[in-house]
Design a protein around this motif. Structure first.
Motif, PDB file in Angstrom:
ATOM      1  N   LYS A  29      -0.829  50.359 -41.852  1.00  0.00           N
ATOM      2  CA  LYS A  29      -1.197  51.060 -40.621  1.00  0.00           C
ATOM      3  C   LYS A  29      -0.086  50.959 -39.581  1.00  0.00           C
ATOM      4  O   LYS A  29       0.255  51.950 -38.929  1.00  0.00           O
ATOM      5  CB  LYS A  29      -2.502  50.489 -40.066  1.00  0.00           C
ATOM      6  CG  LYS A  29      -3.018  51.243 -38.861  1.00  0.00           C
ATOM      7  CD  LYS A  29      -4.364  50.722 -38.420  1.00  0.00           C
ATOM      8  CE  LYS A  29      -4.859  51.469 -37.191  1.00  0.00           C
ATOM      9  NZ  LYS A  29      -6.128  50.937 -36.716  1.00  0.00           N
ATOM     10  N   LYS A  30       0.487  49.779 -39.436  1.00  0.00           N
ATOM     11  CA  LYS A  30       1.566  49.600 -38.463  1.00  0.00           C
ATOM     12  C   LYS A  30       2.763  50.465 -38.818  1.00  0.00           C
ATOM     13  O   LYS A  30       3.362  51.096 -37.947  1.00  0.00           O
ATOM     14  CB  LYS A  30       1.979  48.124 -38.396  1.00  0.00           C
ATOM     15  CG  LYS A  30       3.059  47.865 -37.379  1.00  0.00           C
ATOM     16  CD  LYS A  30       3.418  46.410 -37.278  1.00  0.00           C
ATOM     17  CE  LYS A  30       4.540  46.236 -36.267  1.00  0.00           C
ATOM     18  NZ  LYS A  30       4.972  44.861 -36.172  1.00  0.00           N
ATOM     19  N   TYR A  31       3.108  50.530 -40.096  1.00  0.00           N
ATOM     20  CA  TYR A  31       4.237  51.354 -40.520  1.00  0.00           C
ATOM     21  C   TYR A  31       3.950  52.837 -40.274  1.00  0.00           C
ATOM     22  O   TYR A  31       4.824  53.578 -39.829  1.00  0.00           O
ATOM     23  CB  TYR A  31       4.559  51.110 -41.991  1.00  0.00           C
ATOM     24  CG  TYR A  31       5.681  51.984 -42.493  1.00  0.00           C
ATOM     25  CD1 TYR A  31       6.992  51.727 -42.109  1.00  0.00           C
ATOM     26  CD2 TYR A  31       5.434  53.067 -43.311  1.00  0.00           C
ATOM     27  CE1 TYR A  31       8.029  52.530 -42.550  1.00  0.00           C
ATOM     28  CE2 TYR A  31       6.456  53.884 -43.750  1.00  0.00           C
ATOM     29  CZ  TYR A  31       7.759  53.610 -43.369  1.00  0.00           C
ATOM     30  OH  TYR A  31       8.780  54.415 -43.798  1.00  0.00           O
ATOM     31  N   MET A  32       2.732  53.272 -40.545  1.00  0.00           N
ATOM     32  CA  MET A  32       2.388  54.677 -40.346  1.00  0.00           C
ATOM     33  C   MET A  32       2.360  55.047 -38.860  1.00  0.00           C
ATOM     34  O   MET A  32       2.694  56.168 -38.492  1.00  0.00           O
ATOM     35  CB  MET A  32       1.057  55.004 -41.006  1.00  0.00           C
ATOM     36  CG  MET A  32       1.129  54.965 -42.519  1.00  0.00           C
ATOM     37  SD  MET A  32      -0.422  55.379 -43.316  1.00  0.00           S
ATOM     38  CE  MET A  32      -0.383  57.165 -43.181  1.00  0.00           C
ATOM     39  N   GLU A  33       1.969  54.111 -38.001  1.00  0.00           N
ATOM     40  CA  GLU A  33       1.911  54.380 -36.563  1.00  0.00           C
ATOM     41  C   GLU A  33       3.295  54.390 -35.922  1.00  0.00           C
ATOM     42  O   GLU A  33       3.600  55.259 -35.111  1.00  0.00           O
ATOM     43  CB  GLU A  33       1.045  53.328 -35.853  1.00  0.00           C
ATOM     44  CG  GLU A  33      -0.423  53.454 -36.119  1.00  0.00           C
ATOM     45  CD  GLU A  33      -1.225  52.332 -35.488  1.00  0.00           C
ATOM     46  OE1 GLU A  33      -2.424  52.547 -35.266  1.00  0.00           O
ATOM     47  OE2 GLU A  33      -0.669  51.243 -35.217  1.00  0.00           O
ATOM     48  N   THR A  34       4.122  53.402 -36.289  1.00  0.00           N
ATOM     49  CA  THR A  34       5.385  53.211 -35.578  1.00  0.00           C
ATOM     50  C   THR A  34       6.624  53.462 -36.426  1.00  0.00           C
ATOM     51  O   THR A  34       7.704  53.644 -35.875  1.00  0.00           O
ATOM     52  CB  THR A  34       5.473  51.768 -35.030  1.00  0.00           C
ATOM     53  OG1 THR A  34       5.450  50.851 -36.142  1.00  0.00           O
ATOM     54  CG2 THR A  34       4.325  51.466 -34.092  1.00  0.00           C
ATOM     55  N   THR A  53       1.902  54.039 -48.484  1.00  0.00           N
ATOM     56  CA  THR A  53       1.536  54.977 -47.423  1.00  0.00           C
ATOM     57  C   THR A  53       1.231  56.366 -47.976  1.00  0.00           C
ATOM     58  O   THR A  53       0.543  57.145 -47.320  1.00  0.00           O
ATOM     59  CB  THR A  53       2.640  55.096 -46.354  1.00  0.00           C
ATOM     60  OG1 THR A  53       3.862  55.480 -46.974  1.00  0.00           O
ATOM     61  CG2 THR A  53       2.818  53.794 -45.610  1.00  0.00           C
ATOM     62  N   LEU A  58      -3.714  58.608 -41.740  1.00  0.00           N
ATOM     63  CA  LEU A  58      -4.011  58.046 -40.431  1.00  0.00           C
ATOM     64  C   LEU A  58      -4.500  59.147 -39.504  1.00  0.00           C
ATOM     65  O   LEU A  58      -3.821  60.139 -39.288  1.00  0.00           O
ATOM     66  CB  LEU A  58      -2.763  57.378 -39.849  1.00  0.00           C
ATOM     67  CG  LEU A  58      -2.933  56.588 -38.561  1.00  0.00           C
ATOM     68  CD1 LEU A  58      -3.873  55.409 -38.771  1.00  0.00           C
ATOM     69  CD2 LEU A  58      -1.592  56.095 -38.062  1.00  0.00           C
ATOM     70  N   SER A  59      -5.705  58.972 -38.979  1.00  0.00           N
ATOM     71  CA  SER A  59      -6.286  59.925 -38.041  1.00  0.00           C
ATOM     72  C   SER A  59      -6.604  59.174 -36.755  1.00  0.00           C
ATOM     73  O   SER A  59      -7.624  58.479 -36.667  1.00  0.00           O
ATOM     74  CB  SER A  59      -7.557  60.543 -38.625  1.00  0.00           C
ATOM     75  OG  SER A  59      -8.165  61.402 -37.690  1.00  0.00           O
ATOM     76  N   GLY A  60      -5.741  59.289 -35.764  1.00  0.00           N
ATOM     77  CA  GLY A  60      -5.912  58.520 -34.530  1.00  0.00           C
ATOM     78  C   GLY A  60      -5.719  57.045 -34.813  1.00  0.00           C
ATOM     79  O   GLY A  60      -4.685  56.626 -35.286  1.00  0.00           O
ATOM     80  N   GLU A  61      -6.746  56.275 -34.562  1.00  0.00           N
ATOM     81  CA  GLU A  61      -6.707  54.828 -34.812  1.00  0.00           C
ATOM     82  C   GLU A  61      -7.332  54.460 -36.153  1.00  0.00           C
ATOM     83  O   GLU A  61      -7.308  53.300 -36.547  1.00  0.00           O
ATOM     84  CB  GLU A  61      -7.454  54.087 -33.698  1.00  0.00           C
ATOM     85  CG  GLU A  61      -6.759  54.146 -32.354  1.00  0.00           C
ATOM     86  CD  GLU A  61      -5.475  53.341 -32.346  1.00  0.00           C
ATOM     87  OE1 GLU A  61      -5.456  52.219 -32.882  1.00  0.00           O
ATOM     88  OE2 GLU A  61      -4.482  53.854 -31.795  1.00  0.00           O
ATOM     89  N   LEU A  63      -7.678  54.467 -40.202  1.00  0.00           N
ATOM     90  CA  LEU A  63      -6.903  54.606 -41.429  1.00  0.00           C
ATOM     91  C   LEU A  63      -7.849  54.903 -42.583  1.00  0.00           C
ATOM     92  O   LEU A  63      -8.871  54.241 -42.742  1.00  0.00           O
ATOM     93  CB  LEU A  63      -6.120  53.317 -41.712  1.00  0.00           C
ATOM     94  CG  LEU A  63      -5.178  53.356 -42.897  1.00  0.00           C
ATOM     95  CD1 LEU A  63      -4.022  54.324 -42.637  1.00  0.00           C
ATOM     96  CD2 LEU A  63      -4.623  51.965 -43.178  1.00  0.00           C
TER      97      LEU A  63
END
Length: 107
Positions: A29-34, A53, A58-61, A63
């Protein structure tokens, strides 16, 4: 090897949650967000995260894990997992699938 047979089946209705731990999908999740890997990640771990991944959305917050037959499955943390398992064991949640499919989704 000894096998003990019990007279009555055992039931577990309580799941202990470890609140200090991060969810198993935290790195993805962290990699997909940032686009940034976690600290101390080795080359092989970074490669694995990039590969994993591809199976997530990822949809908003929130996963989701993509599956071939079941669509998107929401990734949940330890607290939500404990609540869900207690509801399933109590029979609160009705299901439209067989037990094996339900077990795959939960795990």
């Amino acid at each position: 090897m000894d096998i003990d047979l019990k007279e009555q089946p055992g039931h577990c209705s309580h799941v202990e949650a470890i609140l200090d731990r991060l969810p198993c999908y935290f790195d993805i999740k962290k990699y997909m967000e940032t686009g940034i890997y976690t600290e101390n990640s080795t080359f092989n771990q970074k490669k694995s995260i990039r590969r994993m991944t591809l199976n997530f959305f990822l949809s908003g917050e929130i996963l989701y894990r993509k599956t071939l037959y079941l669509g998107l499955l929401k990734c949940i943390d330890v607290v939500e997992t404990a609540k869900l398992l207690e509801q399933i064991h109590a029979g609160i949640c009705g299901t439209n699938m067989n037990g094996l499919t339900l077990a795959r989704i939960i795990l």
